[in-house]
Design an enzyme around this catalytic site. Sequence first.
Site, PDB file in Angstrom:
ATOM      1  N   LYS A 223       0.934  -1.113  -0.015  1.00 43.51           N
ATOM      2  CA  LYS A 223       0.039   0.153  -0.016  1.00 43.51           C
ATOM      3  C   LYS A 223       0.788   1.286  -0.066  1.00 43.51           C
ATOM      4  CE  LYS A 223      -3.735  -2.477   1.879  1.00 43.51           C
ATOM      5  NZ  LYS A 223      -4.560  -3.158   3.091  1.00 43.51           N
TER       6      LYS A 223
ATOM      7  N   GLN B  22      -5.127  -1.905   9.401  1.00 44.19           N
ATOM      8  CA  GLN B  22      -4.857  -3.218   8.652  1.00 44.19           C
ATOM      9  C   GLN B  22      -5.459  -4.413   9.598  1.00 44.19           C
ATOM     10  OE1 GLN B  22      -3.231  -3.760   5.542  1.00 44.19           O
ATOM     11  NE2 GLN B  22      -4.236  -5.843   5.911  1.00 44.19           N
TER      12      GLN B  22
ATOM     13  N   ASP C 219     -11.594   2.122   3.058  1.00 44.46           N
ATOM     14  CA  ASP C 219     -11.834   0.807   2.836  1.00 44.46           C
ATOM     15  C   ASP C 219     -13.293   0.577   2.638  1.00 44.46           C
ATOM     16  OD1 ASP C 219      -9.688  -1.145   2.995  1.00 44.46           O
ATOM     17  OD2 ASP C 219      -9.364  -0.950   5.197  1.00 44.46           O
TER      18      ASP C 219
END
Length: 280
Positions: A49, A93, A116
Amino acid sequence: MAQIIDGKAVSAAIKEQVRDEIARDNIKAGLAVVIVGNDPASRVYVNNKKKACEFCGIKSFEYALPEETTMEQLLELIDTLNADKNVNGILVQLPLPKQLDEKAVIERISPKKDVDAFHETNVGKIMIGNYSFLPCTPAGCMELIHSTGVDVAGKECVVIGRSNIVGKPMAMLLLHENGTVTVCHSKTKNLAEVCRRADILVAAVGKPNFVTADMVKEGAVVIDVGINRLENGKLCGDVKFDEVSEKASFITPVPGGVGPMTIATLMKNTLTAAKIQNDE
Ligand code: NAD
């Protein structure tokens, strides 16, 4: 023999578009990535990322917290990032260590920075088709389906898996494009029979080689979301690639299919978040 859908190429094109728009319009965009503990797979994802951010011209801020981090500490960091004008997107995460409540952590992220698209507000918006952020992995799958030129409208679509991050939003995106959608799961009866109806089959189960050729209709588009690590250390998908590729018209490989698309969508979402926040 199926054509292999090249997720690396499709994702590279999306990242280039994001990079070009950021450069052309001189957009200031920042993504904060929070990682707790030492999970090696999570570390790899976070590094990828960061690399994608660098490529696109998005500033990335990494917060690596120790395994024993408390809820209070993590929520305090999220509050700080919610208030930070340089941070347009916040990504925590997953999975988190056991003592941390993932749901409460996600709900603490400002929906405007939830790149997300896991926050309840954004999940609800996806449900009604009025969303700013696309759910990263399912949106990546849709891009791969679009890259084949196959129109989803009116097609029989079968999604295997009903998780909140893949299966359910995937079904919703297919429905938004007028597919006739069936969602299968661990309690589905006659799974092979249901799958054989699919013009578009999406596997998000998390079991290596789960989808075999007898479950696939001749000429189907097969999207393999699964990422499974075998004992020999190799990665494999949920689809038995060798035999299914003999029957499908298009198929995604693992690795190099859906995986890179998730990050490309994340970059797109961070750009969207920055544009919305910079306009406020
Ligand atoms: P999950 O474990 O939350 O969900 C798995 C789903 O499979 C469940 O809904 C379950 O009902 C269904 N299932 C299990 N056994 C079944 C059976 N015998 N028959 C039919 N359905 C069955 O997993 P997830 O988070 O949705 O992830 C699925 C897979 O996708 C995993 O391999 C994961 O690593 C991978 N994944 C990949 C990406 C990516 O970027 N490519 C992103 C997220 C997840």
